[in-house]
Motif scaffolding. Sequence first.
Motif, PDB file in Angstrom:
ATOM      1  N   ARG A  57       9.166  15.459   1.766  1.00  0.00           N
ATOM      2  CA  ARG A  57       8.273  14.497   1.096  1.00  0.00           C
ATOM      3  C   ARG A  57       8.150  14.796  -0.391  1.00  0.00           C
ATOM      4  NH1 ARG A  57       5.769  11.908  -1.820  1.00  0.00           N
ATOM      5  NH2 ARG A  57       3.887  10.657  -1.504  1.00  0.00           N
ATOM      6  N   ALA A  58       7.925  16.059  -0.720  1.00  0.00           N
ATOM      7  CA  ALA A  58       7.725  16.434  -2.122  1.00  0.00           C
ATOM      8  C   ALA A  58       9.029  16.554  -2.895  1.00  0.00           C
ATOM      9  CB  ALA A  58       6.957  17.751  -2.205  1.00  0.00           C
ATOM     10  N   VAL A  59      10.150  16.699  -2.183  1.00  0.00           N
ATOM     11  CA  VAL A  59      11.438  16.924  -2.842  1.00  0.00           C
ATOM     12  C   VAL A  59      12.211  15.618  -3.026  1.00  0.00           C
ATOM     13  CG1 VAL A  59      13.633  18.173  -2.725  1.00  0.00           C
ATOM     14  CG2 VAL A  59      11.534  19.248  -1.863  1.00  0.00           C
ATOM     15  N   HIS A  60      12.290  14.811  -1.962  1.00  0.00           N
ATOM     16  CA  HIS A  60      13.125  13.607  -1.974  1.00  0.00           C
ATOM     17  C   HIS A  60      12.362  12.318  -1.678  1.00  0.00           C
ATOM     18  CE1 HIS A  60      16.679  16.055  -2.370  1.00  0.00           C
ATOM     19  NE2 HIS A  60      16.419  16.700  -1.262  1.00  0.00           N
ATOM     20  N   GLY A  61      11.073  12.419  -1.359  1.00  0.00           N
ATOM     21  CA  GLY A  61      10.289  11.226  -1.115  1.00  0.00           C
ATOM     22  C   GLY A  61      10.036  10.961   0.360  1.00  0.00           C
ATOM     23  N   MET A  62       9.179   9.979   0.612  1.00  0.00           N
ATOM     24  CA  MET A  62       8.715   9.704   1.961  1.00  0.00           C
ATOM     25  C   MET A  62       9.815   9.143   2.861  1.00  0.00           C
ATOM     26  SD  MET A  62       6.051  10.235   3.682  1.00  0.00           S
ATOM     27  CE  MET A  62       5.729   9.940   5.420  1.00  0.00           C
ATOM     28  N   THR A  63      10.716   8.355   2.318  1.00  0.00           N
ATOM     29  CA  THR A  63      11.785   7.780   3.147  1.00  0.00           C
ATOM     30  C   THR A  63      12.653   8.875   3.749  1.00  0.00           C
ATOM     31  OG1 THR A  63      11.842   5.744   1.844  1.00  0.00           O
ATOM     32  CG2 THR A  63      13.781   6.244   3.165  1.00  0.00           C
ATOM     33  N   GLU A  64      13.021   9.855   2.930  1.00  0.00           N
ATOM     34  CA  GLU A  64      13.827  10.967   3.441  1.00  0.00           C
ATOM     35  C   GLU A  64      13.039  11.795   4.452  1.00  0.00           C
ATOM     36  OE1 GLU A  64      16.966  13.756   3.997  1.00  0.00           O
ATOM     37  OE2 GLU A  64      16.885  11.667   3.334  1.00  0.00           O
ATOM     38  N   ALA A  65      11.750  11.998   4.204  1.00  0.00           N
ATOM     39  CA  ALA A  65      10.925  12.750   5.152  1.00  0.00           C
ATOM     40  C   ALA A  65      10.899  12.055   6.513  1.00  0.00           C
ATOM     41  CB  ALA A  65       9.512  12.904   4.608  1.00  0.00           C
ATOM     42  N   ILE A  66      10.795  10.736   6.522  1.00  0.00           N
ATOM     43  CA  ILE A  66      10.790   9.986   7.783  1.00  0.00           C
ATOM     44  C   ILE A  66      12.153  10.071   8.464  1.00  0.00           C
ATOM     45  CG2 ILE A  66      10.694   7.654   8.743  1.00  0.00           C
ATOM     46  CD1 ILE A  66       8.422   7.075   6.763  1.00  0.00           C
ATOM     47  N   ASP A  67      13.221   9.947   7.701  1.00  0.00           N
ATOM     48  CA  ASP A  67      14.559  10.043   8.296  1.00  0.00           C
ATOM     49  C   ASP A  67      14.775  11.419   8.923  1.00  0.00           C
ATOM     50  OD1 ASP A  67      15.133   7.471   7.554  1.00  0.00           O
ATOM     51  OD2 ASP A  67      16.273   8.012   5.760  1.00  0.00           O
ATOM     52  N   ARG A  68      14.313  12.451   8.252  1.00  0.00           N
ATOM     53  CA  ARG A  68      14.432  13.801   8.806  1.00  0.00           C
ATOM     54  C   ARG A  68      13.554  13.958  10.051  1.00  0.00           C
ATOM     55  NH1 ARG A  68      16.184  18.466   5.262  1.00  0.00           N
ATOM     56  NH2 ARG A  68      17.493  17.497   3.670  1.00  0.00           N
ATOM     57  N   ALA A  69      12.369  13.418  10.018  1.00  0.00           N
ATOM     58  CA  ALA A  69      11.488  13.503  11.185  1.00  0.00           C
ATOM     59  C   ALA A  69      12.152  12.885  12.408  1.00  0.00           C
ATOM     60  CB  ALA A  69      10.163  12.813  10.889  1.00  0.00           C
ATOM     61  N   LYS A  70      12.785  11.742  12.234  1.00  0.00           N
ATOM     62  CA  LYS A  70      13.487  11.101  13.342  1.00  0.00           C
ATOM     63  C   LYS A  70      14.631  11.973  13.843  1.00  0.00           C
ATOM     64  CE  LYS A  70      12.572   6.322  11.851  1.00  0.00           C
ATOM     65  NZ  LYS A  70      13.211   5.088  11.307  1.00  0.00           N
ATOM     66  N   ALA A  71      15.382  12.571  12.917  1.00  0.00           N
ATOM     67  CA  ALA A  71      16.502  13.427  13.311  1.00  0.00           C
ATOM     68  C   ALA A  71      16.025  14.668  14.049  1.00  0.00           C
ATOM     69  CB  ALA A  71      17.305  13.826  12.069  1.00  0.00           C
ATOM     70  N   TYR A  72      14.912  15.240  13.620  1.00  0.00           N
ATOM     71  CA  TYR A  72      14.393  16.443  14.268  1.00  0.00           C
ATOM     72  C   TYR A  72      13.842  16.111  15.662  1.00  0.00           C
ATOM     73  CZ  TYR A  72      14.602  18.166   9.436  1.00  0.00           C
ATOM     74  OH  TYR A  72      15.014  18.493   8.155  1.00  0.00           O
ATOM     75  N   ALA A  73      13.226  14.954  15.788  1.00  0.00           N
ATOM     76  CA  ALA A  73      12.776  14.523  17.111  1.00  0.00           C
ATOM     77  C   ALA A  73      13.965  14.334  18.049  1.00  0.00           C
ATOM     78  CB  ALA A  73      11.971  13.235  16.998  1.00  0.00           C
ATOM     79  N   ASP A  74      15.030  13.738  17.544  1.00  0.00           N
ATOM     80  CA  ASP A  74      16.238  13.549  18.349  1.00  0.00           C
ATOM     81  C   ASP A  74      16.867  14.885  18.740  1.00  0.00           C
ATOM     82  OD1 ASP A  74      15.965  10.805  18.202  1.00  0.00           O
ATOM     83  OD2 ASP A  74      17.396  10.566  16.555  1.00  0.00           O
ATOM     84  N   ALA A  75      16.675  15.915  17.901  1.00  0.00           N
ATOM     85  CA  ALA A  75      17.229  17.244  18.188  1.00  0.00           C
ATOM     86  C   ALA A  75      16.405  18.013  19.212  1.00  0.00           C
ATOM     87  CB  ALA A  75      17.331  18.055  16.899  1.00  0.00           C
ATOM     88  N   GLY A  76      15.253  17.449  19.610  1.00  0.00           N
ATOM     89  CA  GLY A  76      14.454  18.076  20.652  1.00  0.00           C
ATOM     90  C   GLY A  76      13.126  18.641  20.214  1.00  0.00           C
ATOM     91  N   ALA A  77      12.750  18.455  18.938  1.00  0.00           N
ATOM     92  CA  ALA A  77      11.445  18.949  18.485  1.00  0.00           C
ATOM     93  C   ALA A  77      10.324  18.265  19.262  1.00  0.00           C
ATOM     94  CB  ALA A  77      11.270  18.697  16.993  1.00  0.00           C
ATOM     95  N   ASP A  78       9.301  19.044  19.610  1.00  0.00           N
ATOM     96  CA  ASP A  78       8.157  18.533  20.372  1.00  0.00           C
ATOM     97  C   ASP A  78       7.038  18.017  19.475  1.00  0.00           C
ATOM     98  OD1 ASP A  78       9.162  19.590  22.999  1.00  0.00           O
ATOM     99  OD2 ASP A  78       8.846  21.512  21.973  1.00  0.00           O
ATOM    100  N   LEU A  79       7.033  18.469  18.225  1.00  0.00           N
ATOM    101  CA  LEU A  79       5.913  18.225  17.316  1.00  0.00           C
ATOM    102  C   LEU A  79       6.478  18.172  15.905  1.00  0.00           C
ATOM    103  CD1 LEU A  79       2.760  18.239  16.770  1.00  0.00           C
ATOM    104  CD2 LEU A  79       2.922  20.738  16.729  1.00  0.00           C
ATOM    105  N   LEU A  80       6.001  17.245  15.091  1.00  0.00           N
ATOM    106  CA  LEU A  80       6.453  17.099  13.712  1.00  0.00           C
ATOM    107  C   LEU A  80       5.381  17.581  12.743  1.00  0.00           C
ATOM    108  CD1 LEU A  80       8.113  13.571  13.888  1.00  0.00           C
ATOM    109  CD2 LEU A  80       9.283  15.788  13.769  1.00  0.00           C
ATOM    110  N   PHE A  81       5.800  18.371  11.776  1.00  0.00           N
ATOM    111  CA  PHE A  81       4.909  18.919  10.765  1.00  0.00           C
ATOM    112  C   PHE A  81       5.423  18.443   9.401  1.00  0.00           C
ATOM    113  CE2 PHE A  81       3.249  23.308   9.024  1.00  0.00           C
ATOM    114  CZ  PHE A  81       2.650  22.666   7.960  1.00  0.00           C
ATOM    115  N   PRO A  82       4.926  17.313   8.901  1.00  0.00           N
ATOM    116  CA  PRO A  82       5.325  16.846   7.578  1.00  0.00           C
ATOM    117  C   PRO A  82       4.469  17.528   6.515  1.00  0.00           C
ATOM    118  CG  PRO A  82       3.895  15.236   8.599  1.00  0.00           C
ATOM    119  CD  PRO A  82       4.002  16.369   9.567  1.00  0.00           C
ATOM    120  N   GLU A  83       5.082  18.392   5.735  1.00  0.00           N
ATOM    121  CA  GLU A  83       4.333  19.183   4.759  1.00  0.00           C
ATOM    122  C   GLU A  83       4.087  18.404   3.476  1.00  0.00           C
ATOM    123  OE1 GLU A  83       2.167  21.086   4.098  1.00  0.00           O
ATOM    124  OE2 GLU A  83       2.907  23.149   3.920  1.00  0.00           O
ATOM    125  N   ALA A  84       2.938  18.712   2.853  1.00  0.00           N
ATOM    126  CA  ALA A  84       2.555  18.176   1.533  1.00  0.00           C
ATOM    127  C   ALA A  84       2.516  16.649   1.514  1.00  0.00           C
ATOM    128  CB  ALA A  84       3.482  18.709   0.443  1.00  0.00           C
TER     129      ALA A  84
END
Length: 297
Positions: A165-192
Amino acid sequence: MLHATPSAAQKRAAFRAGLNSGTLQRFPGAFSPLTAQLIERHRFDGVYISGAVLSADLGLPDIGLTTLTEVAGRSQQIARVTALPALVDADTGFGEPMNAARTVALLEDAGVAGMHLEDQVNPKRCGHLDGKDVVDRETAVRRISAAVAARRDPDFVIAARTDARAVHGMTEAIDRAKAYADAGADLLFPEAMSGAADFEKLRAAVDIPILANMTEFGKSELLDAPTLESLGVNVVIYPVTLLRLAMHAAENGLRTISAEGGQRSLLDRMQHRRDLYELLDYSSYNTFDTNIFDFRV
């Protein structure tokens, strides 16, 4: 006495149930086993073990200097004394994906209920400082995938933190969140995250639970629990709050002792001996000792 009654498996199941309950789970940061007991006494839902707090307690900045051994050791000490589930900050997994896998094994053995891995570069830095950077998405996904593959207890929670979020913006943070969920993450921690609007966007984009970091003096607006719950947030952590309060009180106390030559004027600001003994459950230890060892040869 000596240790909490619920097993690690039971505490992990409780954390899973809390994530699925539809109510906000509140996890203050414990900087010691004693503060974990105090958090439990005040009926919070869990305890958080902060990497920033552990670093500070060792007299170090939060730039990835602590080791897996130090984190696992403190996690075990805290998890042992409380019936609440503990979530621990595992930084970037202490190395490559294989290191992240070993981190899962050691933290499972430590008795915690879950851990989070972040997508910063190594060495990392505090998520609310400028100048941080994140690894590419593929590398971050490999970290999460390795952690998910390594766990033995399916109730052990693997949380994915993104600092994008702080490095590349909210769109990238959301795209990463989706990818991490697909990788099996149980919980998302969006920092800052900047405020409520960011959480609204993330909640609309992903289905798995979300964690909010309400740390003081950082980049995020401090939102109260009812607001976070209305935004669909599932867990809130207060990672450094108790340490900040304790250090502020200690500094003021030392200043008074230096100025006045003693601590008499500070007594009303101290935890009384009897209250400490009650928190430590001295009476149960005495009863156990008397019942077991009170004999004559």
